[in-house]
Motif scaffolding. Structure first.
Motif, PDB file in Angstrom:
ATOM      1  N   ILE A 130      13.745  -0.278  -2.339  1.00 25.78           N
ATOM      2  CA  ILE A 130      12.414   0.167  -1.916  1.00 25.78           C
ATOM      3  C   ILE A 130      12.116   1.503  -2.579  1.00 25.78           C
ATOM      4  O   ILE A 130      12.866   2.470  -2.429  1.00 25.78           O
ATOM      5  N   LEU A 131      10.988   1.555  -3.320  1.00 21.99           N
ATOM      6  CA  LEU A 131      10.499   2.793  -3.914  1.00 21.99           C
ATOM      7  C   LEU A 131       9.270   3.236  -3.129  1.00 21.99           C
ATOM      8  O   LEU A 131       8.238   2.554  -3.159  1.00 21.99           O
ATOM      9  N   PRO A 132       9.323   4.341  -2.403  1.00 17.93           N
ATOM     10  CA  PRO A 132       8.149   4.801  -1.662  1.00 17.93           C
ATOM     11  C   PRO A 132       7.063   5.265  -2.620  1.00 17.93           C
ATOM     12  O   PRO A 132       7.348   5.865  -3.662  1.00 17.93           O
TER      13      PRO A 132
ATOM     14  N   GLY B 185       8.678  12.853  -3.435  1.00 24.77           N
ATOM     15  CA  GLY B 185       9.256  13.720  -2.442  1.00 24.77           C
ATOM     16  C   GLY B 185      10.075  12.983  -1.407  1.00 24.77           C
ATOM     17  O   GLY B 185      10.590  13.580  -0.458  1.00 24.77           O
ATOM     18  N   ARG B 186      10.224  11.665  -1.581  1.00 24.24           N
ATOM     19  CA  ARG B 186      10.994  10.841  -0.654  1.00 24.24           C
ATOM     20  C   ARG B 186      12.055  10.062  -1.426  1.00 24.24           C
ATOM     21  O   ARG B 186      11.992   9.938  -2.654  1.00 24.24           O
TER      22      ARG B 186
ATOM     23  N   GLU C 170      14.036  10.060 -10.239  1.00 24.14           N
ATOM     24  CA  GLU C 170      12.617   9.988 -10.587  1.00 24.14           C
ATOM     25  C   GLU C 170      11.746   9.757  -9.353  1.00 24.14           C
ATOM     26  O   GLU C 170      10.658  10.322  -9.244  1.00 24.14           O
ATOM     27  N   THR C 171      12.206   8.917  -8.445  1.00 27.16           N
ATOM     28  CA  THR C 171      11.423   8.632  -7.244  1.00 27.16           C
ATOM     29  C   THR C 171      11.327   9.864  -6.355  1.00 27.16           C
ATOM     30  O   THR C 171      10.264  10.183  -5.816  1.00 27.16           O
TER      31      THR C 171
ATOM     32  N   ALA D 247       0.819  -1.214   0.000  1.00 25.07           N
ATOM     33  CA  ALA D 247       0.000   0.000   0.000  1.00 25.07           C
ATOM     34  C   ALA D 247       0.849   1.259   0.000  1.00 25.07           C
ATOM     35  O   ALA D 247       0.423   2.305  -0.499  1.00 25.07           O
ATOM     36  N   ASP D 248       2.061   1.176   0.550  1.00 25.73           N
ATOM     37  CA  ASP D 248       2.882   2.374   0.708  1.00 25.73           C
ATOM     38  C   ASP D 248       4.221   2.330  -0.014  1.00 25.73           C
ATOM     39  O   ASP D 248       4.994   3.293   0.061  1.00 25.73           O
ATOM     40  N   ARG D 249       4.513   1.244  -0.725  1.00 30.04           N
ATOM     41  CA  ARG D 249       5.835   1.142  -1.350  1.00 30.04           C
ATOM     42  C   ARG D 249       5.853   0.002  -2.372  1.00 30.04           C
ATOM     43  O   ARG D 249       4.974  -0.867  -2.378  1.00 30.04           O
ATOM     44  N   LEU D 250       6.890   0.015  -3.204  1.00 26.71           N
ATOM     45  CA  LEU D 250       7.170  -1.066  -4.147  1.00 26.71           C
ATOM     46  C   LEU D 250       8.574  -1.577  -3.843  1.00 26.71           C
ATOM     47  O   LEU D 250       9.493  -0.775  -3.665  1.00 26.71           O
TER      48      LEU D 250
END
Length: 435
Positions: free
Chosen positions: A400-402, A384-385, A378-379, A312-315
């Protein structure tokens, strides 16, 4: 190599020698308890350090097949593969065959002559006559020197037993060859390290050739695929909504991994006055992450696979293998190194074919090594994180991509505005919306 039933019976009657070994089995339910992984690794390494050989698993002390159930032979097969890939350094590419002799199953394990000096946690072994024995220090040094001169530069250039030129699919390798290349295909593919002669001078497909130019690489390299999963919440215990085992040649794995992400990524929309899509992730960053994972993973670790996990919050993208020598987590964005020289070289000349996230790219990989900086930039621009890399138990790289917030906010607008018109922007204008 295929053995007839009569050939196997003949070998069982003759007993063990330099090229054949037999192992009795014990099980606890379906799980093999004898031999252990370590014992199997020692036997396989001993054959590889000699001239290669065949291991028959499931033969009683009297030379008769013991027999086992289908689940038991499947577990035994996995144990042999794990022993050869994770308990021997460098790994040995074995071939396994499930056979039935007089109504009793046994596992035939073919071990090729190694290209290197193969060692296990138990030390260095070599097959001599009908038994393995520990090598002396001098023998080990001579073997290292002798085989070191002919050792492939990287694991992906090692040959795969049981393959050949016809193993490679012409529809997959033909686009890689230059239109003005007048070399015979076998020669051209050997120059790309997709084919090579094995220790006996037989032309075989390499690991890179199997991964790039066969329809089912997992036939020879178990778990050479991507396990993609969409979870309900922020951890694996939340249960999954969508999952897919993505198989096939690496180009197809990259393509369908991007399709999986696009299918499951949430996208918000705003009107100002044209509609603007605000996705959770930059497709360009995800593309680079997936390409890096399949190109740089350690294919000698055949008990692990690339894992693409959406929460739900990351990949997350998790790739088997440690960092290449000389590269640290801090230097990944500036240092170029890979354990797979042949793979990365060919991917850098393979047409990208319109895979999502590859806009502006002619080939699947860039030779300049801009993947990690692209992921980080890009992330950050989208969410913004910061994206983050970590090393798990020294054996797997985790990225980890937020996820970007989908809520409308001044911060979200500030992030989106400078990039909305950029050709590679993660923010996509999709046309005017009537007022």
């Amino acid at each position: 190599m295929k053995y007839s039933d009569e050939e196997i019976r003949h070998r069982l009657r003759l007993g063990e020698d330099s090229l054949w070994a037999f192992e009795a089995l014990e099980f606890s339910g379906n799980r093999p308890t004898r031999p252990s992984r370590e014992d199997l690794a020692d036997e396989i390494a001993a054959f590889a350090n000699a001239g290669g050989g065949t291991l028959l698993l499931g033969v009683a002390d009297d030379g008769e097949p013991q027999g086992m159930s289908r689940p038991q032979i499947a577990e035994l097969d996995s144990l042999a593969v794990e022993a050869s890939s994770d308990f021997i350094r460098p790994a040995v590419l074995i071939l396994t065959h499930h056979r039935e002799l007089d109504g009793r199953r046994l596992l035939v394990v073919e071990v090729p002559r190694g290209d290197s000096h193969h060692e296990t946690s138990g030390g260095s072994y070599i097959r001599v006559g009908g038994a393995k024995r520990r090598m002396t220090r001098d023998e080990g040094l001579r073997l290292t020197q002798r085989r070191g001169r002919a050792r492939p530069r990287s694991f992906d250039e090692q040959t795969v037993p049981g393959t050949g030129f016809r193993t490679l699919d012409e529809s997959l390798w033909e686009p890689m060859l230059s239109a003005d290349d007048e070399a015979e295909p076998r020669t051209a593919l050997a120059e790309l390290a997709l084919l090579a002669n094995d220790a006996h001078g037989v032309l075989r497909a390499t690991v890179a050739g199997v991964l790039l130019c066969t329809q089912s690489p997992e036939q020879w390299l178990p778990n050479a695929d991507i396990a993609a999963t969409l979870y309900r919440g922020i951890d694996r215990a939340s249960g999954h909504i969508d999952s897919q085992d993505i198989t096939g040649p690496l180009s197809r794995q990259i393509r369908y991994a991007m399709v999986f992400v696009a299918r499951n990524m949430r996208i918000a929309a705003r009107k100002e006055p044209a509609r603007m899509d605000l996705p959770q992730y930059s497709e360009r960053a995800v593309y680079e992450a997936i390409v890096n994972a399949v190109a740089h993973r350690d294919y000698a670790k055949r008990g692990s696979r690339v894992r693409l996990s959406m929460f739900a919050d990351r990949l997350e993208v998790q790739s088997p293998g440690s960092l290449p020598d000389g590269v640290t987590l801090a230097s990944m964005g500036t240092r170029q190194a890979t354990p797979n020289d042949a793979l990365t070289s060919v991917l850098a000349r393979m047409p990208v074919g319109g895979i999502r996230g590859s806009e502006g790219r002619q080939y699947i990989m860039e030779r300049l090594g801009g993947g990690v900086p692209t992921i980080l930039r890009e992330t950050k621009e989208l969410s913004g994180r910061d994206a983050s890399y970590s090393l798990i138990d020294g054996s797997e790289v985790l990225l980890i991509l937020p996820a970007a917030s989908l809520e409308r906010s001044p911060a979200r607008a500030t992030i989106a505005a400078p990039y909305a018109g950029h050709p590679h922007s993660p923010f996509r204008r999709t046309g005017a919306v009537p007022q």
